[in-house]
Design a protein around this motif. Structure first.
Motif, PDB file in Angstrom:
ATOM      1  N   TRP A 162       0.555  -1.612   0.032  1.00 35.86           N
ATOM      2  CA  TRP A 162       0.154  -0.340  -0.168  1.00 35.86           C
ATOM      3  C   TRP A 162       0.693   1.137   0.129  1.00 35.86           C
ATOM      4  CZ3 TRP A 162      -5.328   0.886   0.460  1.00 35.86           C
ATOM      5  CH2 TRP A 162      -5.729  -0.239   0.105  1.00 35.86           C
ATOM      6  N   LEU A 163       2.116   1.310   0.279  1.00 34.77           N
ATOM      7  CA  LEU A 163       2.811   2.613   0.695  1.00 34.77           C
ATOM      8  C   LEU A 163       3.301   3.439  -0.460  1.00 34.77           C
ATOM      9  CD1 LEU A 163       5.492   1.299   2.776  1.00 34.77           C
ATOM     10  CD2 LEU A 163       3.064   2.641   3.949  1.00 34.77           C
ATOM     11  N   PRO A 164       3.216   2.804  -1.413  1.00 33.71           N
ATOM     12  CA  PRO A 164       3.211   3.028  -2.945  1.00 33.71           C
ATOM     13  C   PRO A 164       2.210   4.224  -3.246  1.00 33.71           C
ATOM     14  CG  PRO A 164       4.330   1.438  -3.332  1.00 33.71           C
ATOM     15  CD  PRO A 164       4.239   1.208  -2.159  1.00 33.71           C
ATOM     16  N   LYS A 165       1.647   2.775  -2.964  1.00 32.08           N
ATOM     17  CA  LYS A 165      -0.339   3.800  -3.736  1.00 32.08           C
ATOM     18  C   LYS A 165      -0.392   4.756  -2.977  1.00 32.08           C
ATOM     19  CE  LYS A 165      -1.382   1.201  -6.683  1.00 32.08           C
ATOM     20  NZ  LYS A 165      -1.160   1.101  -8.641  1.00 32.08           N
ATOM     21  N   ILE A 166      -0.960   4.931  -1.897  1.00 32.34           N
ATOM     22  CA  ILE A 166      -0.793   5.620  -1.473  1.00 32.34           C
ATOM     23  C   ILE A 166      -0.576   7.195  -1.065  1.00 32.34           C
ATOM     24  CG2 ILE A 166      -0.965   6.412   1.951  1.00 32.34           C
ATOM     25  CD1 ILE A 166      -1.562   3.811   2.141  1.00 32.34           C
ATOM     26  N   LYS A 167       1.021   6.872  -1.731  1.00 33.74           N
ATOM     27  CA  LYS A 167       1.701   7.683  -2.028  1.00 33.74           C
ATOM     28  C   LYS A 167       1.759   8.940  -2.920  1.00 33.74           C
ATOM     29  CE  LYS A 167       7.485   8.980  -1.084  1.00 33.74           C
ATOM     30  NZ  LYS A 167       8.597   8.478  -0.956  1.00 33.74           N
ATOM     31  N   LYS A 168       1.258   8.014  -3.524  1.00 29.75           N
ATOM     32  CA  LYS A 168       1.088   8.734  -5.334  1.00 29.75           C
ATOM     33  C   LYS A 168      -0.320   9.023  -5.117  1.00 29.75           C
ATOM     34  CE  LYS A 168      -0.154   7.139 -10.044  1.00 29.75           C
ATOM     35  NZ  LYS A 168      -1.005   6.203  -9.628  1.00 29.75           N
ATOM     36  N   ALA A 169      -1.218   8.767  -4.298  1.00 30.60           N
ATOM     37  CA  ALA A 169      -2.026   9.009  -4.693  1.00 30.60           C
ATOM     38  C   ALA A 169      -2.716  10.452  -3.365  1.00 30.60           C
ATOM     39  CB  ALA A 169      -3.438   8.620  -3.906  1.00 30.60           C
ATOM     40  N   ILE A 170      -1.225  10.964  -2.568  1.00 32.08           N
ATOM     41  CA  ILE A 170      -0.926  11.835  -2.362  1.00 32.08           C
ATOM     42  C   ILE A 170      -0.334  12.750  -2.621  1.00 32.08           C
ATOM     43  CG2 ILE A 170      -0.008  12.861   0.217  1.00 32.08           C
ATOM     44  CD1 ILE A 170      -0.594  10.611   1.703  1.00 32.08           C
ATOM     45  N   GLN A 171       0.899  12.288  -3.532  1.00 34.99           N
ATOM     46  CA  GLN A 171       1.499  13.848  -4.510  1.00 34.99           C
ATOM     47  C   GLN A 171       0.445  14.396  -5.547  1.00 34.99           C
ATOM     48  OE1 GLN A 171       4.232  10.828  -5.435  1.00 34.99           O
ATOM     49  NE2 GLN A 171       5.846  11.814  -4.374  1.00 34.99           N
TER      50      GLN A 171
ATOM     51  N   GLY B  68      -2.878  15.084  -4.984  1.00 31.16           N
ATOM     52  CA  GLY B  68      -3.758  16.255  -4.256  1.00 31.16           C
ATOM     53  C   GLY B  68      -4.818  15.243  -3.349  1.00 31.16           C
ATOM     54  N   MET B  69      -5.264  14.207  -3.059  1.00 32.03           N
ATOM     55  CA  MET B  69      -5.317  13.288  -2.826  1.00 32.03           C
ATOM     56  C   MET B  69      -4.817  13.359  -1.224  1.00 32.03           C
ATOM     57  SD  MET B  69      -8.115  11.214  -2.749  1.00 32.03           S
ATOM     58  CE  MET B  69      -8.419   9.369  -4.064  1.00 32.03           C
ATOM     59  N   ILE B  70      -6.909  14.061   0.087  1.00 26.48           N
ATOM     60  CA  ILE B  70      -6.053  13.873   0.781  1.00 26.48           C
ATOM     61  C   ILE B  70      -6.346  12.351   1.057  1.00 26.48           C
ATOM     62  CG2 ILE B  70      -6.501  15.174   3.738  1.00 26.48           C
ATOM     63  CD1 ILE B  70      -5.324  16.972   0.856  1.00 26.48           C
ATOM     64  N   ILE B  71      -5.333  11.829   2.121  1.00 28.40           N
ATOM     65  CA  ILE B  71      -5.723  10.810   2.886  1.00 28.40           C
ATOM     66  C   ILE B  71      -5.414  10.547   4.417  1.00 28.40           C
ATOM     67  CG2 ILE B  71      -5.575   7.760   3.116  1.00 28.40           C
ATOM     68  CD1 ILE B  71      -4.541   8.440  -0.501  1.00 28.40           C
ATOM     69  N   CYS B  72      -6.008   9.748   5.506  1.00 32.68           N
ATOM     70  CA  CYS B  72      -6.320  10.138   6.436  1.00 32.68           C
ATOM     71  C   CYS B  72      -6.424   8.209   6.467  1.00 32.68           C
ATOM     72  CB  CYS B  72      -7.558  10.485   7.061  1.00 32.68           C
ATOM     73  SG  CYS B  72      -7.645  12.559   6.227  1.00 32.68           S
ATOM     74  N   ALA B  73      -5.928   7.731   8.361  1.00 31.40           N
ATOM     75  CA  ALA B  73      -5.751   6.583   8.732  1.00 31.40           C
ATOM     76  C   ALA B  73      -6.685   6.859   9.969  1.00 31.40           C
ATOM     77  CB  ALA B  73      -4.569   6.602   9.280  1.00 31.40           C
ATOM     78  N   THR B  74      -7.652   6.218   9.908  1.00 33.86           N
ATOM     79  CA  THR B  74      -8.447   5.613  11.289  1.00 33.86           C
ATOM     80  C   THR B  74      -8.038   4.161  11.789  1.00 33.86           C
ATOM     81  OG1 THR B  74     -10.704   5.432   9.756  1.00 33.86           O
ATOM     82  CG2 THR B  74     -10.025   7.254  10.971  1.00 33.86           C
ATOM     83  N   ALA B  75      -8.592   4.137  12.482  1.00 35.90           N
ATOM     84  CA  ALA B  75      -8.000   2.652  13.400  1.00 35.90           C
ATOM     85  C   ALA B  75      -9.535   1.556  13.310  1.00 35.90           C
ATOM     86  CB  ALA B  75      -7.976   2.430  14.556  1.00 35.90           C
ATOM     87  N   GLN B  76      -9.620   0.574  12.758  1.00 34.74           N
ATOM     88  CA  GLN B  76     -10.118   0.087  11.759  1.00 34.74           C
ATOM     89  C   GLN B  76     -11.035  -1.281  12.741  1.00 34.74           C
ATOM     90  OE1 GLN B  76      -9.032  -4.295   9.873  1.00 34.74           O
ATOM     91  NE2 GLN B  76      -8.013  -3.053   8.742  1.00 34.74           N
ATOM     92  N   THR B  77     -10.326  -1.276  14.424  1.00 33.50           N
ATOM     93  CA  THR B  77     -10.528  -2.155  15.424  1.00 33.50           C
ATOM     94  C   THR B  77     -11.617  -1.185  15.899  1.00 33.50           C
ATOM     95  OG1 THR B  77      -9.177  -0.630  17.059  1.00 33.50           O
ATOM     96  CG2 THR B  77      -7.898  -2.581  15.905  1.00 33.50           C
ATOM     97  N   ILE B  78     -11.654   0.071  15.652  1.00 34.98           N
ATOM     98  CA  ILE B  78     -12.873   0.935  15.985  1.00 34.98           C
ATOM     99  C   ILE B  78     -12.914   1.695  17.618  1.00 34.98           C
ATOM    100  CG2 ILE B  78     -15.898   1.059  17.313  1.00 34.98           C
ATOM    101  CD1 ILE B  78     -16.019  -1.088  15.224  1.00 34.98           C
ATOM    102  N   TYR B  79     -12.411   0.623  18.232  1.00 34.78           N
ATOM    103  CA  TYR B  79     -11.892   1.589  19.717  1.00 34.78           C
ATOM    104  C   TYR B  79     -10.305   1.428  19.793  1.00 34.78           C
ATOM    105  CZ  TYR B  79     -16.672  -0.025  21.963  1.00 34.78           C
ATOM    106  OH  TYR B  79     -17.971   0.205  21.270  1.00 34.78           O
ATOM    107  N   GLY B  80      -9.954   2.338  20.559  1.00 39.09           N
ATOM    108  CA  GLY B  80      -8.365   2.734  21.052  1.00 39.09           C
ATOM    109  C   GLY B  80      -7.192   3.744  20.273  1.00 39.09           C
TER     110      GLY B  80
END
Lengths: 420, 420
Positions: free
Chosen positions: A335-344, A346-358
């Motif tokens: 996922w790293l290169p894909k995320i990096k490219k999308a952000i470059q 102009g896409m804004i990508i944010c991370a949240t927890a799939q565990t829901i809690y924490g």
């Protein structure tokens, strides 16, 4: 038949072998079941065959189905009700066994106690929809209705009845679209339609009326604390998620605590709150609808980011693994290169927890630090659903610094106190 | 310095102002913190400055860092350990502050109590990966390793140490890939690396050893019941989900109950289980990797189904709204025609609940019945993560009737007892 001795509306005491019940008799569509509205607001169904004895305590003073009269008692606060659809506006369709829409009168008749708590001086229906069909245009309409009503000196608070499925999205949306909230907004629901003996609507409506007449000027989701049908919680609009398909206490506060505990008698405040004021409520209704929520799982294809990019999406909430990682070892699913490219791009990508809690923390593992280097924004303990709504709202403001705004605690979407 | 009076391995009693602690001293990399391994298996860190008095109870009989000796005590059962990576195989990298991989010796040294419970007669490392990097090929290797080990009369059970993030996917995968399981398989983990005072690895390993020597022939995830560090649960492999980014009791049984409660002394059985036998374990390793998990949310674009179709995907788990609905009112986001078309084109689409807890029921609302008419398969109370793995496994078998198999209760992925 013992039950012929009373009429719907009468206050009765019913003895069965196992227990004695006291409450107001409800209309029954079945000759074998007696429905009783208990003092707690809970409706129960008792099988005719189990009844040993029925005692009439007080004849009904009400007509069977009262017209809603918007009367005013000078000692009580004035509350407006916004009806939007959902199970709380539904009753059983005896033909199909499913549920169909009902009207304001039926909603109010299910909880006549509301009249002792407040004057319902206005009822509005901006639209009638199940919540899974709502989107930005509906949240906008709701926010505008709230603005008009709450900037009216004659209205002291609002109850919004709403479907459950995507209710937490609406709660989040109102939390961001409304600025300088001056009075209480209670969003409420039921999991069982209001003509069922097991409906949870009555208590939720009663507690919502208590909330709407309180001094808490927050957007709260008001609903059952547990399955006892005695206490509700006022849950912060940005920290709540639907966690069960059918239980009446389906909504849970996540990585935070409730604002208050409510029953028909009182409100117990559990945290600091924004208080009722004479402020003018304002709206900030800008929204970018091209935002998506993507969960990472084993074998999930990072090409999904290309799909959203091609479809013109501006932002993505990525539910990452654990405390803040993405798969990297398999070249196909790195996922790293894909995320990096999308952000470059102009896409804004944010991370949240799939565990829901924490809470996410990119500093525990080198994989987290590698992910952070892509330019992804770690949203700590923000719920994915809240994050999606907030991202749409933030990206609606073209001049804002998206990262700065996503990390600013605007409506308690971050729980800064908890470090767990 | 008071603490100079003892060595790592010594049994000591430490008095602080607030409490007295008794346990074995651990090696410490800090001059200011004393690490103690308590009888419960929990490690604590005490600040040097807080210590009032230290009493040496017993000098260490062990060398500081014992080599793993695979000895056999005829009275104890023989357990094989499979080490796969993850936090439980990691220790702090003092340079970066992150964690790095460690070895089998360190894992066993963290819980020397295991030697009183079983003989660890074999240690295997089929691969070393964080769990978020695992996929079908890894589950296959693990299943094959289990087959070889458990069909050996000299092995009585298996402990697999594993990263937490996607551990529940592996638990599901082994539940389906392995047939006629004859002996216990415990999957375990830690949320804190094993050189940290707060590591949860010791108790998890001790309870896994208890489980692996029990008569329960089930794939179970063994881990903390709560944050007390005293009790673990053996959780059914198909009914468990990671629910917190950092808590040691991150894994929760969903819409079902644990198989057993375990501490260092005993196993309390909580439900009927498949018992240890002389059966020959068999594998059924066929898997279609082109399966996806898609969550529906407000504004989610149903064109995502086209994307997966074009990418050659054969099946999709759709996390639908509420008790079983999808958005339909807005023409752009009407999921029904898209789902219908994808199914007509040969895609297998199944519905799970995005609320995580509870059971789907398409018969409550007309929207549910409309959705069912598309040909979607309602997976009741099956977890989305389990459903994804099961769908991959079912579609790997070209001759199977996919719908029939998805609805067959193969490894307790449905909780048929609960109706809540």
């Amino acid at each position: 038949m013992k039950t012929k001795t009373f009429q719907p509306g009468d206050l009765v005491k019913i003895h069965t072998k196992s227990k004695t019940w006291e409450g107001h008799a409800l209309e029954s569509h079945s000759s074998e079941i007696i429905f009783l509205k208990l003092k707690s607001g809970y409706n129960i169904g008792i099988r005719e065959g189990e009844i040993l004895d029925v005692k009439l305590i007080e004849k009904s003073k009400e007509t069977k189905k009262e017209k809603v009269e918007l009367k005013k008692d000078g000692k009580l606060r004035n509350v407006a009700m916004i009806i939007t659809g959902g199970t709380i506006s539904s009753r059983l369709d005896s033909k199909t066994g499913g549920v169909i829409s009902t009207d304001a009168e039926e909603i109010l008749n299910i909880a006549p106690e509301i009249k002792e708590i407040c004057n319902i001086t206005k009822i509005e229906k901006p639209f009638m929809k199940f919540s899974e069909d709502m989107s930005f245009s509906d949240w906008k309409k709701l926010a505008e209705t709230c603005e008009r009503l709450l900037n009216d000196d004659e209205i002291d608070g609002i109850i919004i009845t709403h479907g459950t499925d995507f209710l937490h999205y609406t709660a989040s949306a109102l939390s961001f679209l409304i600025k300088n909230l001056n009075k209480p907004i209670a969003l409420t629901y039921s999991q069982r339609s209001i003509d069922r003996a097991s409906t949870d609507a009555a208590l939720n409506l009663i507690c919502s009326a208590k909330y709407a007449t309180s001094d808490i000027a927050e957007v709260a989701l008001v609903g059952h604390k547990n399955t006892d049908d005695e206490i509700c919680l006022a849950m912060p609009g940005t920290k709540v998620r639907k966690m069960h398909t059918s239980r009446r206490d389906t909504f849970k506060v996540v990585s935070d605590g409730p604002i208050a505990e409510i029953n028909s008698d009182k409100i117990k405040i559990l945290k600091t709150f924004n208080a009722r004021s004479k402020n003018k409520l304002e709206l900030d209704i800008k929204f970018e609808e091209k935002v998506a929520l993507v969960q990472i799982y084993p074998g999930q294809n990072p090409a999904i980011l290309d799909f959203y990019e091609k479809e013109g999406y501006k932002g993505i909430i990525l539910e990452v693994a654990g405390i803040g990682q993405v798969p990297t070892q398999d070249a196909k699913f790195n996922w790293l290169p894909k995320i990096k490219k999308a952000i470059q791009n102009g896409m804004i990508i944010c991370a949240t927890a799939q565990t829901i809690y924490g809470r996410l923390n990119p500093n525990i593992y080198s994989a987290g630090r590698d992910l952070e280097k892509t330019g992804i924004i770690f949203l700590e303990d923000m719920l994915s659903e809240t994050a999606l709504i907030k991202l749409g709202w933030v990206l609606g403001h073209k001049k804002w610094d998206a990262k700065e705004k996503m990390l600013e605690n605007i409506s308690n979407e971050f729980n800064k106190k908890s470090l767990s």
